[in-house]
Design a protein around this motif. Structure first.
Motif, short mmCIF file in Angstrom:
data_model
loop_
_atom_site.label_atom_id
_atom_site.label_comp_id
_atom_site.label_asym_id
_atom_site.label_seq_id
_atom_site.Cartn_x
_atom_site.Cartn_y
_atom_site.Cartn_z
N THR A 130 0.82 -1.21 0.00
CA THR A 130 0.00 0.00 0.00
C THR A 130 0.86 1.26 0.00
OG1 THR A 130 -0.12 -0.01 2.41
CG2 THR A 130 -1.85 -1.18 1.23
N GLY A 131 0.23 2.37 -0.37
CA GLY A 131 0.93 3.64 -0.39
C GLY A 131 2.06 3.72 -1.39
N PHE A 132 2.01 2.89 -2.42
CA PHE A 132 3.10 2.81 -3.41
C PHE A 132 2.68 3.60 -4.64
CE2 PHE A 132 6.02 1.24 -6.50
CZ PHE A 132 7.10 0.70 -5.83
N ARG A 133 3.29 4.77 -4.82
CA ARG A 133 2.96 5.64 -5.94
C ARG A 133 4.13 5.63 -6.92
NH1 ARG A 133 0.54 9.77 -1.44
NH2 ARG A 133 -0.95 8.22 -0.70
N VAL A 134 3.88 5.04 -8.06
CA VAL A 134 4.95 4.77 -9.02
C VAL A 134 5.55 6.06 -9.56
CG1 VAL A 134 5.54 3.69 -11.21
CG2 VAL A 134 3.93 2.55 -9.66
N ALA A 135 6.88 6.16 -9.49
CA ALA A 135 7.60 7.32 -10.00
C ALA A 135 8.52 6.96 -11.15
CB ALA A 135 8.41 7.98 -8.89
N GLU A 136 9.01 5.70 -11.19
CA GLU A 136 10.02 5.36 -12.19
C GLU A 136 10.05 3.85 -12.46
OE1 GLU A 136 14.87 5.94 -12.92
OE2 GLU A 136 13.89 6.76 -11.12
N PHE A 137 10.37 3.51 -13.70
CA PHE A 137 10.67 2.13 -14.10
C PHE A 137 12.12 2.10 -14.60
CE2 PHE A 137 6.07 2.40 -14.69
CZ PHE A 137 5.64 1.22 -14.10
N ARG A 138 12.89 1.18 -14.07
CA ARG A 138 14.26 1.01 -14.55
C ARG A 138 14.43 -0.41 -15.07
NH1 ARG A 138 17.81 3.67 -9.59
NH2 ARG A 138 16.94 5.80 -9.75
N GLN A 139 14.99 -0.52 -16.27
CA GLN A 139 15.24 -1.83 -16.86
C GLN A 139 16.64 -2.29 -16.46
OE1 GLN A 139 13.74 -2.60 -20.87
NE2 GLN A 139 12.96 -0.49 -20.94
N ARG A 140 16.68 -3.44 -15.79
CA ARG A 140 17.94 -4.02 -15.34
C ARG A 140 18.05 -5.44 -15.88
NH1 ARG A 140 17.26 -1.61 -9.20
NH2 ARG A 140 18.19 0.45 -9.63
N ASP A 141 19.19 -6.05 -15.62
CA ASP A 141 19.44 -7.39 -16.16
C ASP A 141 18.42 -8.41 -15.67
OD1 ASP A 141 21.59 -6.42 -17.54
OD2 ASP A 141 23.08 -7.08 -16.07
N ASP A 142 17.93 -8.23 -14.45
CA ASP A 142 16.98 -9.20 -13.89
C ASP A 142 15.53 -8.80 -14.12
OD1 ASP A 142 16.89 -7.03 -12.22
OD2 ASP A 142 17.02 -8.16 -10.35
N GLY A 143 15.29 -7.78 -14.93
CA GLY A 143 13.93 -7.34 -15.23
C GLY A 143 13.71 -5.89 -14.83
N LEU A 144 12.45 -5.50 -14.78
CA LEU A 144 12.10 -4.14 -14.39
C LEU A 144 12.22 -3.95 -12.89
CD1 LEU A 144 8.85 -3.08 -16.34
CD2 LEU A 144 11.13 -2.08 -16.53
N THR A 145 12.64 -2.77 -12.51
CA THR A 145 12.54 -2.32 -11.13
C THR A 145 11.53 -1.18 -11.09
OG1 THR A 145 14.80 -2.95 -10.51
CG2 THR A 145 13.75 -1.24 -9.20
N VAL A 146 10.52 -1.32 -10.23
CA VAL A 146 9.49 -0.30 -10.08
C VAL A 146 9.83 0.50 -8.83
CG1 VAL A 146 7.03 0.18 -10.02
CG2 VAL A 146 7.85 -1.95 -11.06
N ILE A 147 9.96 1.82 -8.98
CA ILE A 147 10.40 2.68 -7.88
C ILE A 147 9.28 3.63 -7.51
CG2 ILE A 147 12.14 4.34 -7.12
CD1 ILE A 147 13.95 3.20 -9.33
N ALA A 148 9.00 3.71 -6.22
CA ALA A 148 7.95 4.59 -5.71
C ALA A 148 8.49 5.98 -5.44
CB ALA A 148 7.35 4.01 -4.43
N GLU A 149 7.59 6.92 -5.25
CA GLU A 149 7.99 8.29 -4.94
C GLU A 149 8.77 8.37 -3.64
OE1 GLU A 149 4.34 10.47 -5.00
OE2 GLU A 149 4.32 10.69 -7.19
N ASP A 150 8.49 7.45 -2.71
CA ASP A 150 9.20 7.47 -1.43
C ASP A 150 10.49 6.65 -1.44
OD1 ASP A 150 8.29 4.88 -1.40
OD2 ASP A 150 6.89 5.15 0.27
N GLY A 151 10.86 6.15 -2.64
CA GLY A 151 12.11 5.43 -2.78
C GLY A 151 12.03 3.93 -2.66
N ARG A 152 10.91 3.39 -2.24
CA ARG A 152 10.79 1.94 -2.17
C ARG A 152 10.88 1.33 -3.56
NH1 ARG A 152 5.31 0.77 0.76
NH2 ARG A 152 4.79 2.82 -0.14
N GLU A 153 11.38 0.09 -3.63
CA GLU A 153 11.56 -0.58 -4.92
C GLU A 153 10.93 -1.97 -4.91
OE1 GLU A 153 15.66 -0.74 -5.98
OE2 GLU A 153 15.88 1.44 -6.17
N VAL A 154 10.38 -2.33 -6.06
CA VAL A 154 9.95 -3.70 -6.32
C VAL A 154 10.80 -4.18 -7.49
CG1 VAL A 154 8.05 -5.19 -7.02
CG2 VAL A 154 7.59 -3.27 -5.50
N THR A 155 11.57 -5.23 -7.28
CA THR A 155 12.61 -5.60 -8.23
C THR A 155 12.29 -6.89 -8.98
OG1 THR A 155 13.82 -6.80 -6.53
CG2 THR A 155 14.35 -4.46 -6.82
N ALA A 156 13.10 -7.14 -10.02
CA ALA A 156 13.05 -8.38 -10.80
C ALA A 156 11.64 -8.66 -11.32
CB ALA A 156 13.56 -9.55 -9.98
#
Length: 433
Positions: free
Chosen positions: A264-290
């Protein structure tokens, strides 16, 4: 202009219903549809089952027209989008015959010989509907009135929390989808993320949870912008749309069972493409990886570009028709608490032009098919001079006892429609209803 037709934009549920009312009142009508068949947008989500039952999915004038051909209305059950088209919308389009012009995309609507600035003689001029076909051929239709029932399906909201695409979202287009998935087997064994709090997102999460149960290694993460999940799991016994209530209950179970990770409270700010897949980054800096794939199901917005030479009045917040905005605001209303809206509320500064259906609601997610059918009934009555029928309300909605409001967007406070002890349903229906 009385000898000119009324032009209806869109051969979806509301467009075809408008045409049925016009035919019933012996008014010439042309329906312009960009798809190659009726209800082309509905067909794109044909695999999704609606939470509205059959009696809530057909229009009265359309039923009368179809029944004259021997058709019988389905009386029970919850159809998929494909079944809605097959058993109702396609037969209705068949009755319309050559009144429907397929493969024609509307590129503009204007007054003949008058751009938006010109006052002189404006009301006495017919409308001109500009279209282009698949080969680039251009056509124009003159009309006494225009009903825009083109919907919002063609313009989904981005994943970015501020309403614009997040950084890297456009570049990652091959890894981000904006529709409920039909085929998910190729995602087995990967990490899949769903962004959104409404019924489309809930439906996608449930489909993906089935894949996760049968395919070890499959991960599903559900990202909510809201600070609480209270609006996601449903209104339970307070929701007379039983299929919708069941959707929320099933979502709660997959979370409780640990099949799906809820953030919850995850407001998407950025997508980064890395070797293991996309990293989804929130406005507060949290990340969901691979992440292997993202389904961004955050609602739709109206495309008003084709109306730029008309004088229209839209609400600055919802981009809905200004006359109905306060009645459909999702911060206040659920789809079951929205009052009937008709020709009076939908009237535009450009006399004879009406926006109906999901497009009239702009970004508000509270639209149901029944509200659209009531709109077109009233609008057609108005266009034919039946003042009494236009002013009359014939809408009866099932009580939902739930709300799509954003009262808890930043915290765990209760939303707008029910007591804090009662869980609320999410924001957006699975389908156009």
């Amino acid at each position: 202009m009385s000898e000119l037709p009324v032009v209806v934009i869109g051969a979806g549920p509301q467009g075809l219903a408008a045409a049925a009312h016009l035919v019933e009142r012996d008014v010439s009508v042309i329906v312009v549809e960009r798809g190659r068949g009726p209800a082309s947008a509905v067909s794109e989500w044909g695999h999704v089952r609606l939470f509205s039952a059959w009696p809530e999915l057909t229009d009265a004038a359309a039923r009368r027209l179809l029944e004259s051909t021997g058709w019988s209305a389905p009386v029970s059950g919850y159809p998929t989008g494909a079944e809605w088209v097959r058993d109702y919308l396609a037969p209705l389009a068949g009755v319309m015959g050559e009144r429907i012009r397929y493969g024609a995309t509307v590129t503009g609507v204007a007054r003949q010989g008058r751009d938006k600035v010109v006052d002189a003689g404006r009301r006495s001029q017919p409308f001109v509907v500009h279209t282009v076909d698949g080969e680039g051929g251009e056509s124009r239709f003159l009309a006494r009135a225009v009903i825009d029932a083109s919907g919002t399906w063609g313009l989904p909201n981005p994943a970015g929390a501020d309403g614009f695409p997040a950084i890297g979202e456009t570049a990652a287009v091959d890894l981000i989808s904006y529709r409920i998935p039909a085929e998910i087997s190729e995602l087995a064994g990967s990490h899949v993320v769903v962004v959104g709090a409404g019924h489309s997102a809930t439906h996608a999460v449930l489909r993906l949870s089935e894949l996760a149960r049968r395919s070890p290694g499959t991960r599903v993460t559900w990202l909510l912008r809201r600070g609480s999940a209270a609006n996601v799991f449903g209104g339970g016994a307070g929701d007379e749309l039983t299929e919708r209530a069941a959707l929320g209950s099933r979502a709660r179970k997959v979370i409780d069972d640990g099949v799906v990770d809820l953030v919850t409270g995850f407001r998407v700010a950025e997508f980064r493409q890395r070797d293991d897949g996309l990293t989804v980054i929130a406005e507060d800096g949290r990340e969901v990886t691979a992440v292997g794939h993202v389904f961004a199901l955050t609602g739709f917005r109206p495309d008003t570009g084709m109306l730029r030479e008309l004088r229209i009045d839209l609400d600055p917040t919802l981009e809905a028709v200004a006359g109905i905005a306060s009645d459909i605001d999702p911060n206040i209303h659920s789809c079951g608490s929205v009052p009937a809206t008709g020709a009076r509320e939908l009237a535009q500064p450009e006399a004879g032009f009406f926006i109906v259906g999901a497009k009239s609601y702009g970004r508000a997610p509270t639209f149901l098919a029944l509200t659209g059918y009531e709109q077109v009934r009233s609008v057609v009555a108005h266009l034919t001079g039946d003042v009494v029928a236009a002013a009359r309300s014939e809408l009866t909605l099932p009580a939902t006892g739930v709300c799509g409001g954003s009262g808890d967007f930043d915290d765990n406070a209760a939303g707008c429609c029910v007591a804090p002890a009662v869980l609320q349903i999410g924001a957006r229906p699975v389908s156009a209803p």
